[in-house]
Write a protein that holds these residues in place. Sequence first.
Motif, PDB file in Angstrom:
ATOM      1  N   UNK A 267       0.887  -1.188   0.037  1.00  0.00           N
ATOM      2  CA  UNK A 267      -0.024  -0.043  -0.041  1.00  0.00           C
ATOM      3  C   UNK A 267       0.852   1.058  -0.268  1.00  0.00           C
ATOM      4  N   UNK A 268       0.837   2.088  -0.916  1.00  0.00           N
ATOM      5  CA  UNK A 268       1.575   3.100  -1.145  1.00  0.00           C
ATOM      6  C   UNK A 268       0.742   4.355  -0.570  1.00  0.00           C
ATOM      7  N   UNK A 269       1.370   5.308   0.188  1.00  0.00           N
ATOM      8  CA  UNK A 269       1.102   6.400   0.792  1.00  0.00           C
ATOM      9  C   UNK A 269       1.704   7.540   0.378  1.00  0.00           C
ATOM     10  N   UNK A 270       1.380   8.808   0.284  1.00  0.00           N
ATOM     11  CA  UNK A 270       1.946   9.981  -0.267  1.00  0.00           C
ATOM     12  C   UNK A 270       1.563  11.068   0.733  1.00  0.00           C
ATOM     13  N   UNK A 271       2.305  11.771   1.360  1.00  0.00           N
ATOM     14  CA  UNK A 271       1.796  12.857   2.371  1.00  0.00           C
ATOM     15  C   UNK A 271       0.785  12.465   3.292  1.00  0.00           C
ATOM     16  N   UNK A 272       0.964  11.221   3.696  1.00  0.00           N
ATOM     17  CA  UNK A 272      -0.177  10.471   4.621  1.00  0.00           C
ATOM     18  C   UNK A 272      -1.199   9.955   3.969  1.00  0.00           C
ATOM     19  N   UNK A 273      -1.363  10.257   2.800  1.00  0.00           N
ATOM     20  CA  UNK A 273      -2.807   9.739   1.917  1.00  0.00           C
ATOM     21  C   UNK A 273      -2.546   8.524   1.209  1.00  0.00           C
ATOM     22  N   UNK A 274      -3.518   7.613   1.380  1.00  0.00           N
ATOM     23  CA  UNK A 274      -3.490   6.500   0.460  1.00  0.00           C
ATOM     24  C   UNK A 274      -3.608   6.613  -1.070  1.00  0.00           C
ATOM     25  N   UNK A 275      -2.580   6.157  -1.958  1.00  0.00           N
ATOM     26  CA  UNK A 275      -2.305   6.495  -3.031  1.00  0.00           C
ATOM     27  C   UNK A 275      -3.017   5.332  -3.977  1.00  0.00           C
ATOM     28  N   UNK A 276      -2.330   4.131  -3.784  1.00  0.00           N
ATOM     29  CA  UNK A 276      -2.742   2.758  -4.719  1.00  0.00           C
ATOM     30  C   UNK A 276      -2.265   1.871  -3.924  1.00  0.00           C
ATOM     31  N   UNK A 277      -2.566   0.613  -4.494  1.00  0.00           N
ATOM     32  CA  UNK A 277      -1.833  -0.788  -4.021  1.00  0.00           C
ATOM     33  C   UNK A 277      -1.628  -1.604  -5.154  1.00  0.00           C
ATOM     34  N   UNK A 278      -0.471  -2.406  -4.690  1.00  0.00           N
ATOM     35  CA  UNK A 278       0.037  -3.228  -5.885  1.00  0.00           C
ATOM     36  C   UNK A 278       0.174  -4.865  -5.059  1.00  0.00           C
ATOM     37  N   UNK A 279      -0.264  -5.722  -5.608  1.00  0.00           N
ATOM     38  CA  UNK A 279      -0.338  -7.238  -5.203  1.00  0.00           C
ATOM     39  C   UNK A 279       1.021  -7.907  -5.999  1.00  0.00           C
ATOM     40  N   UNK A 280       1.829  -8.607  -5.386  1.00  0.00           N
ATOM     41  CA  UNK A 280       3.031  -9.108  -5.827  1.00  0.00           C
ATOM     42  C   UNK A 280       3.083 -10.453  -5.527  1.00  0.00           C
TER      43      UNK A 280
ATOM     44  N   UNK B 137       6.393  11.764   7.460  1.00  0.00           N
ATOM     45  CA  UNK B 137       6.637  11.028   6.204  1.00  0.00           C
ATOM     46  C   UNK B 137       6.092  11.757   4.935  1.00  0.00           C
ATOM     47  N   UNK B 138       7.048  11.885   3.944  1.00  0.00           N
ATOM     48  CA  UNK B 138       6.607  12.229   2.652  1.00  0.00           C
ATOM     49  C   UNK B 138       5.923  11.229   2.052  1.00  0.00           C
ATOM     50  N   UNK B 139       6.644   9.734   1.955  1.00  0.00           N
ATOM     51  CA  UNK B 139       6.178   8.700   1.250  1.00  0.00           C
ATOM     52  C   UNK B 139       6.273   7.312   2.148  1.00  0.00           C
ATOM     53  N   UNK B 140       5.518   6.426   1.818  1.00  0.00           N
ATOM     54  CA  UNK B 140       5.707   5.155   2.593  1.00  0.00           C
ATOM     55  C   UNK B 140       5.161   4.063   1.836  1.00  0.00           C
ATOM     56  N   UNK B 141       5.935   2.997   1.939  1.00  0.00           N
ATOM     57  CA  UNK B 141       5.045   1.794   1.266  1.00  0.00           C
ATOM     58  C   UNK B 141       5.032   0.737   2.503  1.00  0.00           C
ATOM     59  N   UNK B 142       3.873   0.229   2.444  1.00  0.00           N
ATOM     60  CA  UNK B 142       3.408  -0.930   3.699  1.00  0.00           C
ATOM     61  C   UNK B 142       3.143  -1.903   3.111  1.00  0.00           C
ATOM     62  N   UNK B 143       4.066  -3.006   3.233  1.00  0.00           N
ATOM     63  CA  UNK B 143       3.871  -4.276   2.728  1.00  0.00           C
ATOM     64  C   UNK B 143       3.344  -5.204   3.686  1.00  0.00           C
ATOM     65  N   UNK B 144       2.357  -5.963   3.421  1.00  0.00           N
ATOM     66  CA  UNK B 144       1.367  -6.729   4.034  1.00  0.00           C
ATOM     67  C   UNK B 144       1.113  -8.199   3.551  1.00  0.00           C
ATOM     68  N   UNK B 145       1.259  -9.028   4.500  1.00  0.00           N
ATOM     69  CA  UNK B 145       0.766 -10.538   4.028  1.00  0.00           C
ATOM     70  C   UNK B 145      -0.225 -11.173   4.809  1.00  0.00           C
TER      71      UNK B 145
ATOM     72  N   UNK C 232       4.803   3.315  -9.957  1.00  0.00           N
ATOM     73  CA  UNK C 232       4.137   4.331 -10.437  1.00  0.00           C
ATOM     74  C   UNK C 232       3.585   3.697 -11.977  1.00  0.00           C
ATOM     75  N   UNK C 233       4.111   2.873 -12.251  1.00  0.00           N
ATOM     76  CA  UNK C 233       3.565   2.265 -13.686  1.00  0.00           C
ATOM     77  C   UNK C 233       2.148   1.374 -13.306  1.00  0.00           C
ATOM     78  N   UNK C 234       1.897   1.256 -12.064  1.00  0.00           N
ATOM     79  CA  UNK C 234       0.559   0.479 -11.789  1.00  0.00           C
ATOM     80  C   UNK C 234      -0.514   1.457 -10.917  1.00  0.00           C
ATOM     81  N   UNK C 235       0.353   2.651 -10.994  1.00  0.00           N
ATOM     82  CA  UNK C 235      -0.730   3.795 -10.346  1.00  0.00           C
ATOM     83  C   UNK C 235      -1.528   4.330 -11.225  1.00  0.00           C
ATOM     84  N   UNK C 236      -3.103   3.936 -10.953  1.00  0.00           N
ATOM     85  CA  UNK C 236      -4.006   4.512 -11.897  1.00  0.00           C
ATOM     86  C   UNK C 236      -3.887   6.146 -11.964  1.00  0.00           C
TER      87      UNK C 236
END
Length: 290
Positions: free
Chosen positions: A187-200, A241-249, A270-274
Amino acid sequence: MTQIAVLTPDPSDRSYIGRWPEVLERLKATLERTGAAVTATPWTDHVEDASGQDGYDLILPVIAWGYHRDHERWLRACATWTQARLPVANPAEVLRWNSDKTYLGRLAEQGVPIPPTLWTDQATQAQVDAAFHQTGARLLIVKPTVSAGAFRTLRLSPGQPLSDAPEGPAMIQPYLKSIETEGETSLLFFGGRFSHAVNKRPVPGDFRIQMQFGGLYRTVTPDAEALALAQQVLAAIAEPLLYARIDLARDDDGRWVLMEAELIEPDFYLDHDPANGAGFAAAVGARLDG
């Protein structure tokens, strides 16, 4: 004109030669929407002396790849940047503590769920055998506490000898079988706001989800529980935090757990960011205006 520096790998580290320039171009296209000029500079040029970073309105360490293989120098650099009060984002103090995965233990003490973890100054066969006995796991993961991109990460089965063990501090965790079936969700957050999520997900037969190992990526919409856990992680971190990527399983009981909070040089996907990076550009613009 506003000036932004992007920290890049050590030029002598040939392992990233073919990859980081492409990432830089994607970031430049996003950052230039703020009207800023973007300059790339190796993080290793600013370890003992911060004067080479004077004049920048913002310094982004988002391609400072390779720090885990030169950790002592990374820690010196973070201390130098902190003392010089450079406009580094995320803050240099965050870059320091986030480079060692023992931070996961501190977040767990604040109630953030993580996989059961044994922390050790040096992984041994006896510890691995004991972990199998104590957890009942069918597989274990052993990796250094300072690592990135599955660096020196082992997946072991019961009775398998601990060869090529990580040198120095390490962590031992049960392998989550959901990695193979559901993958890991970022889950990607920019400026504390959720942006998008990517499953890997890993390719069949592997457990490593990184792109260099053939990981399969797709944009997803996180469920409410995943989003709530990611926000809990962010709330447990004191620094801005300006940015954060929170990885969950999901653990073996189907509950979301934190795998990593990537706050140094995460791939933003960013290539998966709508929104095509609009959230990151907005967060950078707000930081520059503030």
